[in-house]
Design an enzyme around this catalytic site. Structure first.
Site, PDB file in Angstrom:
ATOM      1  N   LYS A  80       0.851  -1.192   0.000  1.00 44.46           N
ATOM      2  CA  LYS A  80       0.000   0.000   0.000  1.00 44.46           C
ATOM      3  C   LYS A  80       0.887   1.243   0.000  1.00 44.46           C
ATOM      4  O   LYS A  80       1.895   1.282   0.721  1.00 44.46           O
ATOM      5  CB  LYS A  80      -0.910  -0.026   1.239  1.00 44.46           C
ATOM      6  CG  LYS A  80      -1.934   1.115   1.272  1.00 44.46           C
ATOM      7  CD  LYS A  80      -2.912   0.968   2.441  1.00 44.46           C
ATOM      8  CE  LYS A  80      -3.957   2.073   2.448  1.00 44.46           C
ATOM      9  NZ  LYS A  80      -4.944   1.937   3.543  1.00 44.46           N
ATOM     10  N   SER A 156      -9.895   2.074   2.390  1.00 41.74           N
ATOM     11  CA  SER A 156      -8.964   2.803   1.554  1.00 41.74           C
ATOM     12  C   SER A 156      -7.920   1.915   0.875  1.00 41.74           C
ATOM     13  O   SER A 156      -7.292   2.357  -0.088  1.00 41.74           O
ATOM     14  CB  SER A 156      -8.228   3.848   2.403  1.00 41.74           C
ATOM     15  OG  SER A 156      -7.454   3.220   3.405  1.00 41.74           O
ATOM     16  N   SER A 180     -10.379  -0.230   6.648  1.00 42.07           N
ATOM     17  CA  SER A 180      -9.742  -0.168   5.325  1.00 42.07           C
ATOM     18  C   SER A 180      -8.998  -1.410   4.861  1.00 42.07           C
ATOM     19  O   SER A 180      -8.581  -1.468   3.710  1.00 42.07           O
ATOM     20  CB  SER A 180      -8.789   1.016   5.262  1.00 42.07           C
ATOM     21  OG  SER A 180      -9.521   2.177   5.023  1.00 42.07           O
TER      22      SER A 180
HETATM   23  N1  GLN Z   1     -13.564   4.453   5.635  1.00 44.88           N
HETATM   24  C1  GLN Z   1     -13.033   4.959   6.840  1.00 44.88           C
HETATM   25  C2  GLN Z   1     -12.638   6.403   6.664  1.00 44.88           C
HETATM   26  O1  GLN Z   1     -12.888   6.948   5.653  1.00 44.88           O
HETATM   27  C3  GLN Z   1     -11.872   4.134   7.300  1.00 44.88           C
HETATM   28  C4  GLN Z   1     -10.634   4.388   6.525  1.00 44.88           C
HETATM   29  C5  GLN Z   1      -9.480   3.566   6.998  1.00 44.88           C
HETATM   30  O2  GLN Z   1      -9.641   2.559   7.676  1.00 44.88           O
HETATM   31  N2  GLN Z   1      -8.302   4.022   6.667  1.00 44.88           N
HETATM   32  O3  GLN Z   1     -12.104   7.014   7.518  1.00 44.88           O
END
Ligand code: GLN
Length: 506
Positions: A80, A156, A180
């Site tokens: 990532k 994400s 995410s």
């Molecule tokens: N979808 C969540 C957010 O937008 C979690 C994102 C994540 O886990 N990095 O914050």
């Protein structure tokens, strides 16, 4: 058909010299070249560098005693783009870091590349600064779901998920602040795990909300994830929230994980395992929140788990309904503070037109950050400001504690907790991007786990009529990663949802 093989199978082939790491790496680089233009899972690749590392891995394999060799040596991996990797462009999905070349390795990268000998094949696309659930907030364009190119892969860590789903890499790293790893794993038919907070070092992992961020594996199976997690975790003095050995029995954790990937077939049943079903996630109320096809798949999974020996108990998480609200106070608060470092001075983007220092800051941040990131900074600054701190931030912290306590109570009566991972199937690109609240609700089942610092994972448990993947979530008590992965492994030995590849990328 190298790309249909699990990491464990590929590892065996490397050790038996049936294939070299250079050949294996080239195979996946070819697939990236072929499929990435359609899927956009990678932001950066560097084939020359990858092949060089593969060559080094081959040398290691040919020289080393087999017993001293990591099972991961020579295995390609997608990283990532939130992890600083020395001499690699590291963007975090943002224009702000579009041209940032990391001067050092994150601990995770160091452990995987330098200690385990894995070969990074590229940096994967992601929501900007990991804020999002669909990968649509990336400055580098959205990622497409290999199971349906009209749909999002989740976020994400959507690039990592799509990369493994289309087998452009056999395994990947992800990070999970509110879901995410688990949500994209669910939407792309992968197995992914967010560890207990503090088990995997955050050093060199670009910060979003530091008290929630954790890195973890995203792969084809629980056994592969156990193998990668084993190489990722450990105390790191460079991360002040890394758990010291007094507080985490690392030896035992390693042993338990090893037991999974070394004896993948031997853990035949789930006799004696008590699985908790939170009424809040299964009651009448939930049927409004969750897609019926997902609820049906979870029902089927329950039956399968029961057949394997598990028993179910009803539990309650009375404050879990408040988790999304608390998260969207706390995560932006931490983000607003973490992101203040991007001021155009030390690194990253700097606006070209400004008349004074103040304007340089303002224009740099106005031009360098995307819409969602700005929204979070605004919310975060607001909830931390004098006069609102008590009303929002402090209240949210109290809710966080209540949610953590709910889990402590629940685990007195069960070993693991089961729920859906995501309330919806992979949705159409653009469908939720103009409705932040709808998007935020993608994580209703996952966010509480981050607030409590617990381990949680997602694994495939079905497909919709339209052929989209469905995942189930297993939540464990602190340090019970191996219990989760073992449960998943036993389930995966009895089912084959995790083995089904997207038709066009098989
Ligand atoms: N979808 C969540 C957010 O937008 C979690 C994102 C994540 O886990 N990095 O914050």
């Amino acid at each position: 058909m190298l790309h249909t093989k699990s990491v464990l199978e590929l590892s065996q082939m490397l050790r038996n010299k049936q294939i070299s790491s250079v050949e294996l790496t080239q195979h996946f680089l070819n697939r990236i070249e072929k499929f990435n233009p359609q899927i956009n899972a990678f932001i950066t690749t560097n084939p020359q560098q990858s092949l060089l590392n593969a060559k080094l891995a081959d040398e290691k394999i040919s020289k080393a005693e087999q017993t001293s060799l990591s099972l991961l040596t020579g295995i390609p991996i997608a990283q990532k783009d939130i992890f600083c990797a020395k001499n690699w462009r590291t963007t975090c999905g943002s224009k702000m870091l579009e041209n940032f070349i990391a001067p050092y390795n994150a601990t995770v990268i160091n452990k995987l590349e330098n200690i385990a000998g894995m070969v990074s094949v590229g940096k994967t696309n992601m929501d900007e600064f990991a804020m999002g659930s669909s990968n649509e907030t990336s400055y580098f364009g959205n990622v497409k779901n290999p199971f349906d190119l009209q749909c999002v892969p989740g976020g994400s860590s959507g690039g990592s998920a799509a990369a493994v789903a289309a087998r452009m890499a056999p395994i990947a790293t992800g990070t999970d602040t509110g879901g995410s790893i688990r949500q994209p794993a669910s939407l792309c038919s992968l197995t992914g795990l967010k560890p207990t907070y503090g088990l995997v070092s955050r050093y060199g992992m670009i910060a979003f909300a530091s008290s929630l961020d954790q890195a973890g594996p995203m792969g084809q199976s629980a056994a592969d994830c156990a193998l990668l997690l084993d190489a990722m975790l450990g105390f790191d003095e460079r991360d002040s929230t890394s758990l010291p050995p007094e507080n985490a029995d690392y030896q035992k954790i390693h042993e338990n994980l090893k037991n999974i990937f070394e004896n993948t077939q031997n853990n035949g049943n789930l006799n004696g395992l008590k699985i908790g079903l939170p009424t809040e996630f299964f009651g009448d109320k939930n049927t409004e929140n969750c897609d019926p096809e997902i609820l049906q798949a979870i029902e089927n999974a329950k039956q399968e788990l029961q057949k394997l020996g598990a028993e179910f108990v009803e539990i309650s998480l009375p404050h879990i309904d408040l988790s999304v609200a608390a998260y969207y106070v706390l995560a932006p608060a931490e983000a607003s503070s973490n992101l203040s470092r991007y001021d155009g001075v030390r690194y990253g983007y700097r606006s070209e037109n400004y008349e004074n220092l103040e304007q340089m800051y303002e224009k740099t941040r106005a031009e360098g950050f995307g819409k969602e990131v700005k929204r979070r900074i605004l919310i975060g600054t607001y909830v931390l400001s004098h006069g609102y701190y008590d009303a929002y931030y402090l209240q949210a912290q109290k809710i966080r504690r209540l949610i953590a306590n709910d889990f402590v109570e629940a685990f007195k009566n069960c070993d693991v907790i089961l729920s859906p991972t995501s309330p919806s199937l992979a949705f159409k690109i653009g469908e939720k991007s103009n409705n932040p609240v709808q998007m935020y609700l993608s994580d209703i089942y996952t966010i509480g786990v981050n607030l409590a610092g617990l381990p949680g994972m997602s694994l495939p448990c079905g497909f919709s009529k339209s052929g989209l993947p469905i995942g189930m979530q297993l939540i464990g008590n602190y340090f019970d990663e191996a219990k989760l992965l073992n449960t998943a492994n036993v389930y995966q030995n009895a089912t084959d949802f995790h083995k089904q590849l997207p038709r066009d990328f098989a």
